[in-house]
Motif scaffolding. Structure first.
Motif, PDB file in Angstrom:
ATOM      1  N   LYS A  71      -0.580  10.739 -68.119  1.00  0.00           N
ATOM      2  CA  LYS A  71       0.704   9.751 -67.599  1.00  0.00           C
ATOM      3  C   LYS A  71       1.015   8.890 -68.653  1.00  0.00           C
ATOM      4  O   LYS A  71       0.398   8.086 -69.116  1.00  0.00           O
ATOM      5  CB  LYS A  71      -0.115   9.418 -66.226  1.00  0.00           C
ATOM      6  CG  LYS A  71       0.944   8.582 -65.665  1.00  0.00           C
ATOM      7  CD  LYS A  71       0.024   7.828 -64.313  1.00  0.00           C
ATOM      8  CE  LYS A  71       1.189   6.615 -64.006  1.00  0.00           C
ATOM      9  NZ  LYS A  71       0.491   5.565 -63.198  1.00  0.00           N
ATOM     10  N   SER A  73       3.314   5.767 -67.630  1.00  0.00           N
ATOM     11  CA  SER A  73       3.219   4.653 -66.512  1.00  0.00           C
ATOM     12  C   SER A  73       4.940   3.903 -67.263  1.00  0.00           C
ATOM     13  O   SER A  73       5.004   3.603 -68.392  1.00  0.00           O
ATOM     14  CB  SER A  73       2.726   3.525 -66.001  1.00  0.00           C
ATOM     15  OG  SER A  73       2.126   2.901 -67.104  1.00  0.00           O
ATOM     16  N   GLU A  74       5.476   3.215 -66.248  1.00  0.00           N
ATOM     17  CA  GLU A  74       6.592   2.415 -66.571  1.00  0.00           C
ATOM     18  C   GLU A  74       6.023   1.042 -67.630  1.00  0.00           C
ATOM     19  O   GLU A  74       6.845   0.560 -68.429  1.00  0.00           O
ATOM     20  CB  GLU A  74       7.139   1.679 -65.394  1.00  0.00           C
ATOM     21  CG  GLU A  74       8.467   0.665 -65.295  1.00  0.00           C
ATOM     22  CD  GLU A  74       8.954   0.191 -64.111  1.00  0.00           C
ATOM     23  OE1 GLU A  74      10.042  -0.741 -64.587  1.00  0.00           O
ATOM     24  OE2 GLU A  74       8.595   0.607 -63.055  1.00  0.00           O
ATOM     25  N   THR A  75       4.716   0.546 -67.129  1.00  0.00           N
ATOM     26  CA  THR A  75       4.467  -0.593 -67.946  1.00  0.00           C
ATOM     27  C   THR A  75       4.084  -0.169 -69.266  1.00  0.00           C
ATOM     28  O   THR A  75       4.286  -0.929 -70.519  1.00  0.00           O
ATOM     29  CB  THR A  75       3.117  -1.315 -67.506  1.00  0.00           C
ATOM     30  OG1 THR A  75       3.501  -1.520 -65.872  1.00  0.00           O
ATOM     31  CG2 THR A  75       2.415  -2.416 -67.865  1.00  0.00           C
ATOM     32  N   GLU A  77       5.870   2.132 -70.971  1.00  0.00           N
ATOM     33  CA  GLU A  77       7.112   2.283 -71.560  1.00  0.00           C
ATOM     34  C   GLU A  77       7.553   0.907 -72.083  1.00  0.00           C
ATOM     35  O   GLU A  77       8.000   0.628 -73.231  1.00  0.00           O
ATOM     36  CB  GLU A  77       7.984   2.902 -70.597  1.00  0.00           C
ATOM     37  CG  GLU A  77       7.742   4.397 -70.609  1.00  0.00           C
ATOM     38  CD  GLU A  77       8.463   5.178 -69.601  1.00  0.00           C
ATOM     39  OE1 GLU A  77       9.244   4.591 -68.986  1.00  0.00           O
ATOM     40  OE2 GLU A  77       8.645   6.339 -69.697  1.00  0.00           O
ATOM     41  N   LEU A 174      -1.673  -2.589 -66.033  1.00  0.00           N
ATOM     42  CA  LEU A 174      -2.094  -1.347 -66.344  1.00  0.00           C
ATOM     43  C   LEU A 174      -3.188  -0.753 -65.170  1.00  0.00           C
ATOM     44  O   LEU A 174      -4.143  -1.677 -64.946  1.00  0.00           O
ATOM     45  CB  LEU A 174      -2.874  -1.570 -67.634  1.00  0.00           C
ATOM     46  CG  LEU A 174      -1.620  -1.743 -68.875  1.00  0.00           C
ATOM     47  CD1 LEU A 174      -2.315  -2.228 -70.096  1.00  0.00           C
ATOM     48  CD2 LEU A 174      -0.854  -0.374 -68.955  1.00  0.00           C
ATOM     49  N   LYS A 175      -3.082   0.313 -65.173  1.00  0.00           N
ATOM     50  CA  LYS A 175      -3.971   0.745 -64.033  1.00  0.00           C
ATOM     51  C   LYS A 175      -5.074   1.905 -64.842  1.00  0.00           C
ATOM     52  O   LYS A 175      -4.840   2.291 -66.025  1.00  0.00           O
ATOM     53  CB  LYS A 175      -3.085   1.775 -62.928  1.00  0.00           C
ATOM     54  CG  LYS A 175      -2.010   1.056 -62.576  1.00  0.00           C
ATOM     55  CD  LYS A 175      -2.198  -0.118 -61.461  1.00  0.00           C
ATOM     56  CE  LYS A 175      -1.165  -0.436 -60.601  1.00  0.00           C
ATOM     57  NZ  LYS A 175      -1.101  -1.742 -59.965  1.00  0.00           N
ATOM     58  N   ASP A 177      -5.345   5.020 -64.375  1.00  0.00           N
ATOM     59  CA  ASP A 177      -4.992   6.366 -64.862  1.00  0.00           C
ATOM     60  C   ASP A 177      -4.064   6.023 -66.209  1.00  0.00           C
ATOM     61  O   ASP A 177      -3.153   7.045 -66.465  1.00  0.00           O
ATOM     62  CB  ASP A 177      -4.100   6.924 -63.904  1.00  0.00           C
ATOM     63  CG  ASP A 177      -3.249   6.125 -63.124  1.00  0.00           C
ATOM     64  OD1 ASP A 177      -2.729   5.215 -63.410  1.00  0.00           O
ATOM     65  OD2 ASP A 177      -2.356   6.797 -62.265  1.00  0.00           O
ATOM     66  N   ASP A 178      -3.888   4.825 -66.633  1.00  0.00           N
ATOM     67  CA  ASP A 178      -3.126   4.493 -67.900  1.00  0.00           C
ATOM     68  C   ASP A 178      -3.853   4.461 -69.109  1.00  0.00           C
ATOM     69  O   ASP A 178      -3.702   4.496 -70.066  1.00  0.00           O
ATOM     70  CB  ASP A 178      -2.675   3.099 -67.896  1.00  0.00           C
ATOM     71  CG  ASP A 178      -1.385   3.031 -66.979  1.00  0.00           C
ATOM     72  OD1 ASP A 178      -0.683   3.927 -66.889  1.00  0.00           O
ATOM     73  OD2 ASP A 178      -1.188   1.867 -66.091  1.00  0.00           O
TER      74      ASP A 178
END
Length: 324
Positions: A71, A73-75, A77, A174-175, A177-178
């Motif tokens: 994945k 994520s927007e963060t 990117e 950040l999570k 799944d990052d």
């Protein structure tokens, strides 16, 4: 030699700010001023959180190629955009003519841009309710690119970037799944920018141990890169000495990217200029290499006063004793 303070224009005491959930953020400061203070660091919540972060990512990338699917994520990117900005500033700040070969003073001009813009760059990464953390987290970003006084870079600066990413996880930017994207995209892009800085401004290695160190500049990509190789069906540690293997497989494995960079930057027999890595090539299994590198990282980086005296502690990475 003690590192000269990089001026941030503010003091921690007058720079506390509250997030919407009542957490008081603070501009991180140095807490390890003498060798006996190292015990405070080893017992600190910061040490537990930092090492936990490194080991969590180590587990996440185990057996996976850089080209695997994950994945974005927007963060992530936005982080890549931030690193792209730092890269562009290098192009906009060419080296100056000077008599000394190393430590090009144009680096200081480049660094001053980051010093001015860091807080605003970090603010754009944060969820609305944790924007107050921008000043705290920006310190780790500024610490992660080298020292503007000495124009050098080393594993302490690399640790600051890992601390920067750890803080972004702690505030929820950040999570979980990052994790793969943090290593394979963000950290890898950071390495590219740091290598460009090192080459463009001829930065000195900070606190280099010469042939007795693992590498002049980096350590973490060797840890995570060796984890990528765990249980690989064909590639063994001895294979990273084979130039053909390095050239063919470097795009999939961080470890080999590091070896390729060393091969480009150094001349002479590998066993002489990179003796520790040469020794690692004789270890029979990647799992053993990975475990050995984690032990070495603790001993040679995290437990060395010349490195840790520069580490800064705030609310997110706290000098307070860790919870038992």
């Amino acid at each position: 030699m003690a590192e000269a303070e990089q001026q941030s224009g503010s003091t921690p005491e007058d720079e506390a700010s509250k997030g919407t959930d009542g957490i008081t953020f603070m501009v991180p400061k140095k807490e390890i001023s003498m060798v006996p203070d190292m015990g405070k660091w080893r017992r600190s919540q910061a040490y537990a959180d930092y090492m936990g972060f490194i080991l969590t990512l180590n587990g996440a990338v185990k057996g996976k190629k850089l080209s695997c699917e994950y994945k974005v994520s927007e963060t992530v990117e936005k982080l890549l955009e931030l690193l792209g900005t730092l890269d562009r500033w290098i192009d906009e700040t060419p080296p100056v003519d000077q008599p000394s070969r190393f430590g090009n003073k144009a680096y200081r001009t480049w660094y001053s841009k980051l010093d001015q813009e860091a807080e605003s760059l970090v603010s754009g990464l944060l969820p609305e309710d944790t924007r107050a953390a921008a000043a705290e987290i920006a310190v780790y970003l500024k610490e992660s690119v080298g020292n503007a006084t000495r124009i050098d870079y080393g594993t302490g600066h690399e640790a600051a970037f890992a601390a920067f990413l750890c803080c972004l996880c702690k505030v929820g930017a950040l999570k979980e799944d990052d994790q793969l994207a943090i290593v394979f995209l963000v950290f890898n892009r950071y390495l590219e920018v740091m290598r460009k800085l090192q080459k463009t401004y001829r930065m000195e290695p900070a606190g280099s141990q010469g042939v007795w160190g693992l590498d002049d500049f980096q350590f973490l990509p060797f840890i995570w890169g060796s984890s990528q190789f765990v249980d690989h069906p064909t590639l063994e540690p001895r294979h990273f000495l084979d130039e053909r293997v390095v050239n063919e497989q470097q795009h999939d494995y961080m470890f080999l990217e590091c070896i390729k960079f060393i091969n480009e930057m150094k001349t002479g027999p590998f066993a002489e200029h990179s003796n520790q890595l040469w020794n690692i090539s004789a270890v029979p299994a990647w799992a053993k290499v990975n475990q050995g590198l984690i032990r070495m990282y603790k001993a040679e980086c995290l437990e060395k006063f010349p490195v840790i005296q520069h580490f800064k502690f705030g609310s997110l990475l706290s000098i307070q004793p860790g919870k038992p």
